[in-house]
Design an enzyme around this catalytic site. Sequence first.
Site, mmCIF file in Angstrom:
data_model
loop_
_atom_site.group_PDB
_atom_site.id
_atom_site.type_symbol
_atom_site.label_atom_id
_atom_site.label_comp_id
_atom_site.label_asym_id
_atom_site.label_seq_id
_atom_site.Cartn_x
_atom_site.Cartn_y
_atom_site.Cartn_z
ATOM 1 N N ARG A 109 -54.640 36.521 -19.962
ATOM 2 C CA ARG A 109 -56.057 36.470 -19.623
ATOM 3 C C ARG A 109 -56.865 36.507 -20.928
ATOM 4 N NH1 ARG A 109 -59.453 37.085 -15.658
ATOM 5 N NH2 ARG A 109 -61.087 38.653 -15.591
ATOM 6 N N THR A 384 -61.254 29.825 -9.845
ATOM 7 C CA THR A 384 -59.820 30.104 -9.999
ATOM 8 C C THR A 384 -58.903 29.188 -9.174
ATOM 9 O OG1 THR A 384 -60.473 32.402 -10.324
ATOM 10 C CG2 THR A 384 -58.153 32.013 -10.055
ATOM 11 N N THR A 402 -57.443 30.682 -14.380
ATOM 12 C CA THR A 402 -58.883 30.534 -14.184
ATOM 13 C C THR A 402 -59.647 30.235 -15.466
ATOM 14 O OG1 THR A 402 -60.778 31.554 -13.075
ATOM 15 C CG2 THR A 402 -59.512 32.969 -14.540
ATOM 16 N N GLU A 423 -65.263 33.933 -19.026
ATOM 17 C CA GLU A 423 -64.532 35.073 -18.484
ATOM 18 C C GLU A 423 -65.192 36.411 -18.776
ATOM 19 O OE1 GLU A 423 -61.763 33.516 -17.025
ATOM 20 O OE2 GLU A 423 -62.015 35.275 -15.764
ATOM 21 N N SER A 442 -60.137 41.959 -13.347
ATOM 22 C CA SER A 442 -59.960 40.721 -12.594
ATOM 23 C C SER A 442 -59.584 41.007 -11.155
ATOM 24 C CB SER A 442 -58.850 39.893 -13.241
ATOM 25 O OG SER A 442 -58.618 38.723 -12.487
ATOM 26 N N SER A 443 -59.886 40.058 -10.276
ATOM 27 C CA SER A 443 -59.376 40.127 -8.905
ATOM 28 C C SER A 443 -58.045 39.401 -8.789
ATOM 29 C CB SER A 443 -60.358 39.471 -7.944
ATOM 30 O OG SER A 443 -61.583 40.154 -7.949
#
Length: 558
Positions: A109, A384, A402, A423, A442-443
Amino acid sequence: MARYKPWLLCCFILAGLICAVAVVCLCVATLVDRGCPSGSFRHAAVSADSQLCSEVGRDILQQGGSAADGAIAALLCTSVVNPQSMGIGGGSIITIRNKTGNVEVYNFRETVPQTYKPDLLKDCPTTFRMSTGPQWIGVPGELRGYWAVHKQYGKLPWAKLFEPTIRLAREGIDMPPFLANLLNNPLVRNHVEKSSLCKVFCNKNKTILGENDILKFPKLAETMEIIAKQGAEAFYTGKIGHDLIADIKATGGTLTMEDLKSFKVRVEVAWTVPLGDTQMHIPPPPAGGAILAFILKLMKGFSLTPSSLDGYQKIQTYHHYIEAAKFANGQKRNIFDPVFNGKKGADHLIDPSFINRIRERILSNTSHDNSYYNVKPSSDHVGTTHVSVLDEDGLAVSATSTINQLFGGTIYSPRTGIILNNELSDFCQRADTVRAGEQPPSSMTPVILESKSGGLLVIGGSGGSMITSAVALSIMNRLWLGMNLKDAIAAPIVFVDSTNNVNFEPGFDKSVKDGLKELGHKYGDWKYFFNVVNAVEKENGCIAAVSDSRKRGVSAGY
Ligand SMILES: *[C@@H]1O[C@H](CO)[C@@H](O)[C@H](O)[C@H]1NC(C)=O
Ligand SMILES: *[C@@H]1O[C@H](CO)[C@@H](O)[C@H](O)[C@H]1NC(C)=O
Ligand SMILES: *[C@@H]1O[C@H](CO)[C@@H](O)[C@H](O)[C@H]1NC(C)=O
């Protein structure tokens, strides 16, 4: 001569026997084949969010690629078929289970660059809108992550994974219907036509392309060709990186070559959470796995069965789910980058005694004010993509990727053809500070579940804040409520937004809606149901693969 006859006879009998055995074997084989539901696969499958990219992934598997190769190829393809969702200017979290059951998480990420706007979080939108502007760009991890995953789990040469997408990007694709539809939304259209994205998504008149147009990415094709030949370093230390940084500088952004150079992929042990007979493997924080596990463990205690969807019980089932989701909203601030905040943020979310204490606070006859769930206002997001892959060797890959919101922050790099992420806006309302190198919460929750009997479910979703609802409800539907994978994913969801308002996807059961209102839930009018779940499941030798029809996805396998 007569002496040889018994031998000959024996030969005939033997040959007959072999024939009989062969026939029986064939019959058994076809019977077993018939045992698999139609539309399922025997060997391997890919569920990406478009048919084109599922097929690109499947072709890679059939050429001898591993699930990791298939996932990377499908993700690269998705960066041109759903360029609003992800791309090499973004980041991913990938959960990988090998055949002997070892589960690793590759977390690449995006991170906060060394230099960033000091009062960044003051720029956070207070209502639902896109966060545009270069201050939100995080250091892209995508390619270094693919490189690390490929090094460990890849079987085909790196360049091979790029071939299909380079061709699609260069020759162009028919405008994907989902994207055409999205571009036609007045908000998105305005957003794109006014930004540098117009270079790719507009015609000569500077208006967005329509559904009969061809979508081409000539610059991205060149960039991918260089990366295919030279490896991910072309992006992190080479020409592509320099070009990208120059374009970011031109928009006022702060990323430097040093940020790219120093980006590190985190390889971690997955968290394994028991759910009855099923083991659930989730990515640790700052991913959303712990929140998903918290909801599912709460729900496990209500002993759901298919009859939990009958009559009034259905209202109760969704009421309990909504209550669990509200408590989960109250826990969101405990999801943060453990490297920067100490290790103890989210451990309690999978602790049975904490789960039991919360479950006792869920009452069957009423809902409560927000303070009951300890909810602080935060914001919701959309965006995403997710790819689930299972290969012939039993390698399972669950990959969520994403650039954050639709088209990231709508910043396009003309020198490289790359769309940049936004992000860092994921910190908004979920953190009080940001630090260089930190990953935003994050989800995203790429999951792998395994049952005692050896069944595997590789599942994950997209849709920003809706990921948790979409994945949790799909898993509940499949594991406990008696639905097959397709129905489990297709069932309309209920989304509890960050203010604990309850929002129903179109098509949701009206009588249940009415019943829930009587229990005191407040309804919102959320309009952006971008929830998408893609999954591959193996059970008794049959592989079911489902790509969500909400994004017009179709999976592929053999
Ligand atoms: C799975 O991973 C573990 C730990 O790295 C390793 O010991 C094992 O050999 C791997 N299994 C396969 C089939 O590669
Ligand atoms: C551009 O606009 C002109 C005039 O409105 C129109 O005739 C033409 O078809 C448009 N071109 C494209 C590529 O849409
Ligand atoms: C809900 O049930 C509890 C006990 O089961 C009771 O004390 C409470 O008054 C009930 N609340 C409502 C709103 O009916």
